[in-house]
Write a protein that holds these residues in place. Sequence first.
Motif, PDB file in Angstrom:
ATOM      1  N   UNK A 200      -4.493  36.462  23.709  1.00 55.44           N
ATOM      2  CA  UNK A 200      -5.195  35.347  23.074  1.00 55.44           C
ATOM      3  C   UNK A 200      -5.349  35.627  21.585  1.00 55.44           C
ATOM      4  N   UNK A 201      -5.598  34.582  20.827  1.00 55.76           N
ATOM      5  CA  UNK A 201      -5.682  34.679  19.372  1.00 55.76           C
ATOM      6  C   UNK A 201      -6.968  35.388  18.945  1.00 55.76           C
ATOM      7  N   UNK A 202      -6.818  36.311  17.997  1.00 53.05           N
ATOM      8  CA  UNK A 202      -7.968  36.997  17.405  1.00 53.05           C
ATOM      9  C   UNK A 202      -7.886  36.812  15.890  1.00 53.05           C
ATOM     10  N   UNK A 203      -8.915  36.242  15.322  1.00 50.82           N
ATOM     11  CA  UNK A 203      -8.943  36.029  13.872  1.00 50.82           C
ATOM     12  C   UNK A 203      -9.028  37.364  13.147  1.00 50.82           C
ATOM     13  N   UNK A 204      -8.232  37.520  12.102  1.00 51.82           N
ATOM     14  CA  UNK A 204      -8.198  38.749  11.320  1.00 51.82           C
ATOM     15  C   UNK A 204      -8.467  38.388   9.858  1.00 51.82           C
ATOM     16  N   UNK A 205      -9.636  38.728   9.365  1.00 55.14           N
ATOM     17  CA  UNK A 205     -10.035  38.336   8.005  1.00 55.14           C
ATOM     18  C   UNK A 205      -9.140  38.957   6.935  1.00 55.14           C
ATOM     19  N   UNK A 206      -8.517  40.116   7.238  1.00 56.47           N
ATOM     20  CA  UNK A 206      -7.626  40.751   6.262  1.00 56.47           C
ATOM     21  C   UNK A 206      -6.471  39.834   5.866  1.00 56.47           C
ATOM     22  N   UNK A 207      -6.058  38.989   6.791  1.00 57.36           N
ATOM     23  CA  UNK A 207      -4.842  38.208   6.600  1.00 57.36           C
ATOM     24  C   UNK A 207      -5.107  36.806   6.074  1.00 57.36           C
ATOM     25  N   UNK A 208      -6.354  36.559   5.662  1.00 61.54           N
ATOM     26  CA  UNK A 208      -6.660  35.246   5.098  1.00 61.54           C
ATOM     27  C   UNK A 208      -5.912  35.046   3.788  1.00 61.54           C
ATOM     28  N   UNK A 209      -5.804  36.084   2.997  1.00 60.80           N
ATOM     29  CA  UNK A 209      -5.097  35.997   1.716  1.00 60.80           C
ATOM     30  C   UNK A 209      -3.967  37.017   1.595  1.00 60.80           C
ATOM     31  N   UNK A 210      -3.627  37.667   2.695  1.00 65.20           N
ATOM     32  CA  UNK A 210      -2.579  38.686   2.686  1.00 65.20           C
ATOM     33  C   UNK A 210      -1.524  38.357   3.749  1.00 65.20           C
ATOM     34  N   UNK A 211      -0.324  38.888   3.548  1.00 68.34           N
ATOM     35  CA  UNK A 211       0.758  38.711   4.505  1.00 68.34           C
ATOM     36  C   UNK A 211       1.099  40.069   5.108  1.00 68.34           C
ATOM     37  N   UNK A 212       1.053  40.206   6.442  1.00 69.50           N
ATOM     38  CA  UNK A 212       1.379  41.492   7.056  1.00 69.50           C
ATOM     39  C   UNK A 212       2.874  41.787   6.955  1.00 69.50           C
ATOM     40  N   UNK A 213       3.210  43.014   6.556  1.00 69.11           N
ATOM     41  CA  UNK A 213       4.606  43.421   6.455  1.00 69.11           C
ATOM     42  C   UNK A 213       4.782  44.819   7.037  1.00 69.11           C
ATOM     43  N   UNK A 214       5.958  45.080   7.566  1.00 72.56           N
ATOM     44  CA  UNK A 214       6.276  46.427   8.017  1.00 72.56           C
ATOM     45  C   UNK A 214       6.430  47.320   6.795  1.00 72.56           C
ATOM     46  N   UNK A 215       5.904  48.547   6.812  1.00 64.28           N
ATOM     47  CA  UNK A 215       6.072  49.451   5.670  1.00 64.28           C
ATOM     48  C   UNK A 215       7.540  49.606   5.300  1.00 64.28           C
ATOM     49  N   UNK A 216       7.831  49.543   4.009  1.00 67.05           N
ATOM     50  CA  UNK A 216       9.215  49.553   3.544  1.00 67.05           C
ATOM     51  C   UNK A 216       9.268  49.929   2.075  1.00 67.05           C
ATOM     52  N   UNK A 217      10.462  50.321   1.634  1.00 68.88           N
ATOM     53  CA  UNK A 217      10.684  50.594   0.214  1.00 68.88           C
ATOM     54  C   UNK A 217      11.250  49.347  -0.443  1.00 68.88           C
ATOM     55  N   UNK A 218      10.829  49.085  -1.666  1.00 68.17           N
ATOM     56  CA  UNK A 218      11.382  47.952  -2.396  1.00 68.17           C
ATOM     57  C   UNK A 218      12.835  48.215  -2.736  1.00 68.17           C
ATOM     58  N   UNK A 219      13.633  47.157  -2.722  1.00 64.30           N
ATOM     59  CA  UNK A 219      15.039  47.255  -3.083  1.00 64.30           C
ATOM     60  C   UNK A 219      15.223  46.798  -4.526  1.00 64.30           C
ATOM     61  N   UNK A 220      15.653  47.680  -5.427  1.00 66.77           N
ATOM     62  CA  UNK A 220      15.884  47.266  -6.817  1.00 66.77           C
ATOM     63  C   UNK A 220      16.880  46.124  -6.921  1.00 66.77           C
ATOM     64  N   UNK A 221      17.884  46.111  -6.034  1.00 63.76           N
ATOM     65  CA  UNK A 221      18.881  45.048  -6.066  1.00 63.76           C
ATOM     66  C   UNK A 221      18.257  43.702  -5.707  1.00 63.76           C
ATOM     67  N   UNK A 222      17.443  43.688  -4.663  1.00 59.36           N
ATOM     68  CA  UNK A 222      16.764  42.450  -4.265  1.00 59.36           C
ATOM     69  C   UNK A 222      15.814  41.985  -5.359  1.00 59.36           C
ATOM     70  N   UNK A 223      15.097  42.928  -5.960  1.00 57.57           N
ATOM     71  CA  UNK A 223      14.169  42.587  -7.043  1.00 57.57           C
ATOM     72  C   UNK A 223      14.920  41.920  -8.204  1.00 57.57           C
ATOM     73  N   UNK A 224      16.120  42.409  -8.478  1.00 57.22           N
ATOM     74  CA  UNK A 224      16.910  41.877  -9.583  1.00 57.22           C
ATOM     75  C   UNK A 224      17.548  40.534  -9.223  1.00 57.22           C
ATOM     76  N   UNK A 225      18.190  40.472  -8.059  1.00 58.69           N
ATOM     77  CA  UNK A 225      19.017  39.311  -7.735  1.00 58.69           C
ATOM     78  C   UNK A 225      18.222  38.140  -7.178  1.00 58.69           C
ATOM     79  N   UNK A 226      17.168  38.428  -6.412  1.00 58.07           N
ATOM     80  CA  UNK A 226      16.399  37.354  -5.776  1.00 58.07           C
ATOM     81  C   UNK A 226      15.078  37.113  -6.493  1.00 58.07           C
TER      82      UNK A 226
END
Length: 447
Positions: free
Chosen positions: A48-74
Amino acid sequence: MKPQNKETHVFNTRFGIITGLKEEGIIRAKSIRYARSERFQKPVPVEHFIYDSRLEDKTPVCPQKLSPLVEKMIGATPVEEFEPEESTQYLSIARPKNFFENEKLPIVVWIHGGSHEIGCGDLPTADPAEWVKEQNIIVVTVSYRLGLFGFLGGDEKRPPNLGLLDIIEALKWIKTYIVDFGGDPENITLLGQSSGGDAIAHLMISEGVDDLFHRVIIQSAPLGLRHKRQKMSAEFLKKTEEVKDEVDVYKMMEEYGKFVPSVIKYGLKAAMPFGIQYGFSPLCKEEESVEKWRKNAAKYDVLIGLNNDETAFYLKTSEALNKYFGKGFGLKLMDKTVEKTTDIIYGAPARQFADNYAKGGGNVYLFRIHSKLKDNHIGAPHCIDLPLIFGNESAWKSSEMLKDIPWERIHENGKKLRTLWAEFARTGKISDQSERPEILTMGKIKS
């Protein structure tokens, strides 16, 4: 709890009461948790749905390293809006603001790309709002585990294909609950780009997916990198043993890069070190895959294709390569390399997939997106389909990939492409009379 100063809509669902935000013609219900998981464990569905106040203004993401290529091209990744979380089983729903009670709209489920290593379901560059409004459809965006958490593994302690199992749990959730949001559970299309397309192709031959979806749109899937990955994956798994129990995920992300398999040793496939693994749940052995796709041809309508200059995204944007191959004979050699590598990784495998599927009696269309601009150095590279499908000019304003392309051209061709893709999502067909954008070549493949 409702966000302040924002117009809301309450969905009374069997999963719980879920509040969506009304935004410029759509209603968006964000970050609904569909499953949970412990590190390297299979996902467990949430009841069932559980409200999570952390995600009211945040987007959950899997931990990852930023891609310089993606940062540049997209464009720059909005890290300040992210909430890193290992158990990244969330989905978001976007539907038209105006709808009738008991209405059942076609569903498109977006499976994002990023080499099975980066990204998430909710990025501004893949915001489905324009498409939802134009075509009166529902788009569900799915986040799932990536990289070390979702697409390595190879033994009992670290099972492989966990990201794929996450997506299956999301599809089960959608099948069960999407009717409560006005969606038609009997008309579900999966849409995936790059590694998202690769995941979708393999969901078609996975266990436990019967009747969870009905059509697929596979864009720029690197199916040429799917073969004989076992030795590479086993080496990568063994070398990352020393970081697998790291509590600090930021440190974990910093350190795993030094163990990435060598392209020199393993060839092009090492450019995507994370991926699905055959012979482990929910997949068959690699040698059984082609026959299984053929046998499943009656189950799913397929629209598969690529961009004409996929690898220009990587090759023509390299400053080091451009120094030596940016003009004259070097540029001709670069163009030939882009043509050849695009065909090896994307083009030939897409054609083979479509031909095999048609031989099994399947309904399959093959497409290719071109640039058609004489002065566009990069052509139609990897990811050029994203602004066409999703629009959202403001999110793409810093994209290096689009710097020589007027947004009016993206919008004009994109609107026509979105119409065609929505037609396929509704019916599984694309009429010969339907208007094509000038950048698109497409045909139905016959057995």
